[in-house]
Design a protein around this motif. Structure first.
Motif: not given
Lengths: 64, 411
Positions: B111, B107, A40, B72-73, A36, B65, A21, A31, B81-82, B68-69, A24-25, A28-29, B103
């Motif tokens: 997050v 998130m 999680l 992307n997902i 993160l 923040m 995973l 921090i 893709d995932i 942004t994450i 994919f982030f 940015a993931a 997901l």
């Protein structure tokens, strides 16, 4: 139910979260140095374990 | 003024009080919830809630923040893709679909809160972080933040992960991914458990056998069976069997074979066969689900036997128990050994010591074990205690306080 294969599935679920995973982030993931996705993992794994079990039990029910 | 972060755990209150005295009241204990902050204040200590620092700009920053994450997902999910990565790695369709489709929503909920906590820690700049676990979704980022910023993170485990058929091999369980920089171990077994994992993770950590504060109260315990029986309205002349059912944690697929239900059904059947015994059912502290307890009570009622349901009062139950039966290897076996409960049994796991009777979820086995063992002398449990705990006279709290004081920056 047989636990034998569940060990492999559990390891796969962890590997997905920890190894697959994060791509994919991206950055940015992260921090302030904290990843993160790793943090999680505790919650995500419970969700996907439930998804897996539902599918598994439905499959068993259909095969019965 | 010293700033120490503590996770919400009432075991830490005595530790905090002694630390506060040693620091001449010059310390603020930061914590996560307003409720626990109030508890700390109620024992005359200074406390603040991390959430008090989450102002509008911090919340906005955290949300940006997260956005942004999530973006992307979402992009990856729209391309499937995932799903493809998970499926190609061997995941089932349902798991691959969940990750692809859910997901981002998950998130988006989680997050911002974690990001806000991390941003707040930067404002507090705690000198020390004390946690009861370093694995769950809130504790882990706090521990990671401490490690990254060279702030000592002291993990005082809430329990000892005992050998368990459901846990799987090392590094197959999310609990294996330790991150704290210091671990106060309950005994030799727990110290080895963490050392093995830190070595595999290639992470440095100081692991010290201090004992765990939750066992201090039992180190010099003198159980008063008669008084405990009176408190629970039980007959002192009849044997008392307490059943501890464990709980379904869901972070590991192992053990998802309906074991909790099977063992409970076997326990209920046993109650019908032993009319000379009195039975207590103790709900697990992490599974106080009212609906579940109600269902258990209805199942118990159907046996026609009086079974006392006790959601708390652990020490009282242990004081009057002639036998303790746990589902799997539970920490309650260690507590029962400390108060020398005459007979310890568990259902579903290999025995962790010779003095513990391992049973299957089989009423015949349980009945036979109870009939056979209740009249026998109480074992010493020394092998069990020396492996999993330390016989320190109830000084774990003091030892941990000394460690905490040594971890704080020198004036």
């Amino acid at each position: 139910m047989d636990d034998t294969n569940f060990s492999d599935v559990n390891q796969l679920h962890l590997m997905l979260i920890v190894d697959k995973l994060p791509s994919f982030f991206g950055d940015a993931a992260i921090i302030d140095g904290v990843n993160l996705i790793e943090c999680l993992a505790y919650d995500i794994i419970q969700y996907i374990n439930h998804a897996f079990l539902n599918e598994y039990l439905n499959g068993e029910a259909n095969n019965a | 003024m010293h700033n120490i972060f503590v996770s919400p755990d009432s075991r830490f209150l005595p530790i905090m009080r002694i630390v506060n005295d040693a620091l001449h009241n010059d310390v603020v204990f930061w914590t996560l919830t307003q409720d626990f902050s109030e508890v700390i204040k109620n024992v005359d200590l200074k406390s603040e809630c991390v959430a008090s620092l989450v102002d509008t700009p911090t919340r906005g920053n955290a949300t940006r923040m997260a956005a942004t994450i999530v973006a992307n997902i979402s992009k990856a999910a729209q391309r499937n893709d995932i799903y493809n990565v998970a499926k190609n790695a061997g995941a089932s369709i349902a798991v691959s679909r969940w990750l692809n489709d859910n997901l981002d929503t998950f998130m988006y909920n989680s997050v911002p809160n974690i990001a806000a906590i991390i941003l707040s820690l930067n404002k507090i700049k705690p000198e020390l972080i004390i946690v009861h676990n370093d694995v769950d979704t809130v504790m882990k980022p706090i521990c990671q933040w401490g490690r990254v910023h060279n702030i000592p993170v002291l993990h005082i485990p809430h329990a000892i992960y005992l050998p368990n058929a459901g846990r799987g091999p090392v590094m197959s369980d999310v609990h294996d991914f330790a991150v704290a920089t210091h671990v106060a171990a309950g005994g030799p077994f727990q110290a080895s458990w963490y050392k093995e994992r830190y070595d595999l993770l290639k992470l440095g950590a100081q692991i010290r056998i201090t004992g765990l504060p939750q066992y201090d109260r039992l180190a010099n315990a003198h159980p008063d069976r008669e008084r405990s029986c009176k408190l629970l309205s039980l007959d002192t002349r009849k044997p008392i069997v307490v059943y501890f059912p464990s709980w379904s944690q869901d972070t590991n697929l192992m053990g998802c074979h309906n074991g909790l239900e099977e063992a409970f059904a076997a326990f209920l059947e046993t109650t019908k066969r032993l009319p000379e015994c009195q039975f207590i059912f103790s709900a697990h502290p992490n599974d106080q689900n009212k609906e579940l307890i109600k269902r258990r009570m209805e199942q118990a009622k159907a046996t026609g036997r009086p079974i006392l349901f006790c959601p708390g009062h652990l020490d009282v139950m242990l004081s009057c128990a002639d036998a303790v039966i746990s589902y799997g290897n539970s920490n309650v076996l260690l507590e029962a050994a400390l108060v020398r409960t005459p007979r310890l049994m568990e259902i579903g796991d290999p025995a962790i010591a010779a003095d513990i009777i391992a049973l299957g979820p089989d009423p015949d086995e349980i009945e036979a074990a109870l009939k056979d063992s209740l009249s026998k002398p109480t074992p010493s449990y020394n092998n069990l205690i020396n492996k999993y705990l330390v016989q320190n006279g109830g000084t774990a709290t003091r030892k941990i306080v000394d460690w905490i004081l040594s971890l704080l920056p020198k004036e």
